[in-house]
Design an enzyme around this catalytic site. Structure first.
Site, PDB file in Angstrom:
ATOM      1  CB  ALA A  47      74.339  83.494  21.516  1.00 50.85           C
ATOM      2  CE  LYS A  74      89.407  93.483  22.019  1.00 49.58           C
ATOM      3  NZ  LYS A  74      88.208  94.095  22.503  1.00 49.58           N
ATOM      4  CG  HIS A  96      90.009  98.218  18.955  1.00 49.43           C
ATOM      5  ND1 HIS A  96      89.694  97.142  18.180  1.00 49.43           N
ATOM      6  CD2 HIS A  96      89.190  98.142  20.038  1.00 49.43           C
ATOM      7  CE1 HIS A  96      88.724  96.445  18.756  1.00 49.43           C
ATOM      8  NE2 HIS A  96      88.410  97.034  19.887  1.00 49.43           N
ATOM      9  CE  LYS A 156      86.047  99.098  29.190  1.00 47.45           C
ATOM     10  NZ  LYS A 156      85.247  99.353  28.010  1.00 47.45           N
ATOM     11  CE  LYS A 208      81.500 104.752  22.489  1.00 55.70           C
ATOM     12  NZ  LYS A 208      82.671 103.896  22.580  1.00 55.70           N
TER      13      LYS A 208
HETATM   14  C1  BG6 Z   1      85.745  96.690  22.445  1.00 53.19           C
HETATM   15  C2  BG6 Z   1      86.271  96.660  23.845  1.00 53.19           C
HETATM   16  O1  BG6 Z   1      86.587  95.980  21.586  1.00 53.19           O
HETATM   17  O2  BG6 Z   1      85.648  98.030  22.000  1.00 53.19           O
HETATM   18  C3  BG6 Z   1      85.376  97.475  24.755  1.00 53.19           C
HETATM   19  O3  BG6 Z   1      86.322  95.329  24.290  1.00 53.19           O
HETATM   20  C4  BG6 Z   1      85.194  98.873  24.230  1.00 53.19           C
HETATM   21  O4  BG6 Z   1      85.890  97.502  26.081  1.00 53.19           O
HETATM   22  C5  BG6 Z   1      84.768  98.827  22.771  1.00 53.19           C
HETATM   23  O5  BG6 Z   1      84.210  99.516  25.004  1.00 53.19           O
HETATM   24  C6  BG6 Z   1      84.726 100.194  22.162  1.00 53.19           C
HETATM   25  O6  BG6 Z   1      84.194 100.086  20.866  1.00 53.19           O
HETATM   26  P1  BG6 Z   1      83.477 101.291  20.160  1.00 53.19           P
HETATM   27  O7  BG6 Z   1      83.108 100.762  18.821  1.00 53.19           O
HETATM   28  O8  BG6 Z   1      82.274 101.633  21.016  1.00 53.19           O
HETATM   29  O9  BG6 Z   1      84.458 102.398  20.135  1.00 53.19           O
END
Ligand code: BG6
Length: 446
Positions: free
Chosen positions: A13, A140, A232, A315, A320
């Site tokens: 948490a 995950k 993902h 990263k 983004k």
């Molecule tokens: C997470 C990863 O599952 O997804 C992270 O552990 C990553 O490293 C993140 O930054 C990205 O998620 P989103 O929803 O911001 O695209």
């Protein structure tokens, strides 16, 4: 079910995920009304509930409402401290009295903590194997290879049954990823051309500007492949490439995804590219963990003959962005039979972030007397049509766990195939050189 009859326990948490995703989601859900009673927040830090709330609000940049705050109780717990579980069980049993109901345990922790936690919860009678109302939500990655995933699963099944396990992949809760099925199967215009004869390339991209920040302990063991690709990105590929499921029942969807995942393998011609951002080695000296990866896959399915599936994530990159881009095969246009006009290939882009929507690039005549072609854009903004709170992925998924709807959760069989692919990408990628890239790069993944 009475509000007092259910509870949520969050392990990890005080971690990044809890602060940035889980508590903001609970806040959004709480604005609509949370169905459960007490929310037990478990972490290693020595905090009281007030201090914990301050900590979460600062770390997660979130304001918790009075009503949510009143539902939270912090309990200090080390994962392998048996006494702390005993104390937790006593507090929970005292609170529940004879009104014990649904119990959700959210394990926002590293995979090596899954088994010890399940075992302890079982020991103190908070988790009963086979009790459908006792559910374990697992973040995950589920392990770090096919081999380790198998081992975790085998041990977990001593304390819970598969029906009680909800493996979360929060991308499956995202609006536009949930929209893939509708786009594909409710539109003849797309479904008729959804194959290798028409589509040359499918690019699944999820890149970000942030570095690993405070998650270095976890991340250095996972790397981009286990952190993003194995879960993902492969789920996105599966949703784009799978054949039409028989219906929308969870089992049919999973079957369709497993079938297509089983046909995927790294492209022998590659190239698989791995990189690490400059400066990462200051956080973890001599680490060989990849912070970015590009993998090229092929499918053995006749539906996808000749199509490349390109996956990219990383990263500290230039932006983004998350999207799925389909590039169609070019169509030469014969105007009078000795004059060919080069028409640009069509592209269909399913946008997941920062926009949520879809755009289609197609060719059109330039207005005027001449016969010239240009690419134009049809643009659909999905998020523009949402009224009120935008449904966040974690809210959707938590609601589904509460309801017991497993449609958006990964089955173990699916996971095994995903690990098989990830493991083979890893093998191939490690044959190449690690590219050290400066923050803000993009080109080396092109
Ligand atoms: C997470 C990863 O599952 O997804 C992270 O552990 C990553 O490293 C993140 O930054 C990205 O998620 P989103 O929803 O911001 O695209």
């Amino acid at each position: 079910m009475d509000k007092q009859e259910g509870l949520l326990c969050i392990f990890g948490a005080t971690g990044d995920l809890a602060a940035k995703k889980i508590f903001p989601a609970l806040q959004q859900w709480s604005d609509e009304s949370l169905p459960m009673g007490r929310i037990w927040c478990l972490g290693r830090r020595p905090l009281d509930t007030e201090q914990f709330i301050e900590f979460i609000e600062a770390k997660g940049d979130v304001q918790l409402s009075e009503s949510l705050r009143n539902q939270l109780t912090y309990h200090k717990l080390e994962f392998n401290d048996s006494d702390a579980y005993q104390a937790l069980a006593e507090r929970i049993h005292a609170e529940e009295g004879d009104r014990a109901g649904r119990r959700l345990f959210f394990l926002a922790v590293k995979p090596d903590a899954f088994v010890p936690i399940a075992k302890e919860l079982h020991r103190v009678a908070l988790l009963t194997r086979g009790h459908e109302e006792h559910r374990l939500v697992l973040e995950k990655p589920f392990g770090n290879s096919l081999h380790s995933a198998d081992a975790i699963q085998q041990q977990l099944l001593q304390w819970v049954s598969e029906e009680q396990l909800y493996r979360i992949d929060h991308y499956l809760g995202k609006e536009m990823i949930r929209n893939i099925l509708t786009i594909r199967f409710a539109n003849r215009i797309f479904s008729e051309s959804w194959h290798g004869g028409a589509i040359e390339r499918v690019e699944v991209t999820s890149v970000e500007t942030a570095g690993v920040e405070e998650r270095v302990d976890y991340y250095d063991q996972a790397g981009a492949l286990n952190d993003m690709v194995q879960s993902h990105l492969l789920q996105m590929v599966a949703l784009v490439a799978m054949a039409a499921p028989e219906d929308l029942a969870p089992e049919s969807l999973r079957r369709a995804k497993i079938d297509i995942l089983n046909t995927l393998r790294p492209d022998a011609q590659g190239p698989q590219v791995i990189g690490q951002y400059a400066g990462y080695s200051e956080q973890v000296p001599e680490s060989t963990t990849e912070t970015a990866i590009k993998a090229v896959l092929r499918s053995d399915s006749p539906q996808w003959a000749g199509t490349q599936f390109i996956i990219r994530t990383g990263k500290k990159l230039s932006e983004k962005r998350t999207e799925i881009r389909l590039s169609y095969r070019a169509m030469p246009l014969c105007v009078s039979c000795n004059q060919q006009i080069a028409a640009e290939p069509n592209q269909l882009v399913i946008e997941v972030f920062p926009q949520e929507g879809m755009h289609l690039q197609f060719n059109s005549k330039i207005p005027g007397y001449e016969y010239e072609i240009e690419q134009v854009l049809a643009d659909y903004c999905h998020s523009c049509r949402m009224i009120g709170n935008k449904p966040e992925a974690y809210v959707k998924l938590l609601k589904d766990v509460w309801k017991g709807d497993k449609t958006l959760f990964t089955s173990f069989e699916e996971l095994q195939v995903q690990w098989r692919i990830a493991d083979s990408i890893r093998l191939d990628a490690r044959k190449g050189e690690m590219v050290v890239y400066p923050a803000g790069s993009a080109d080396f993944l092109k």
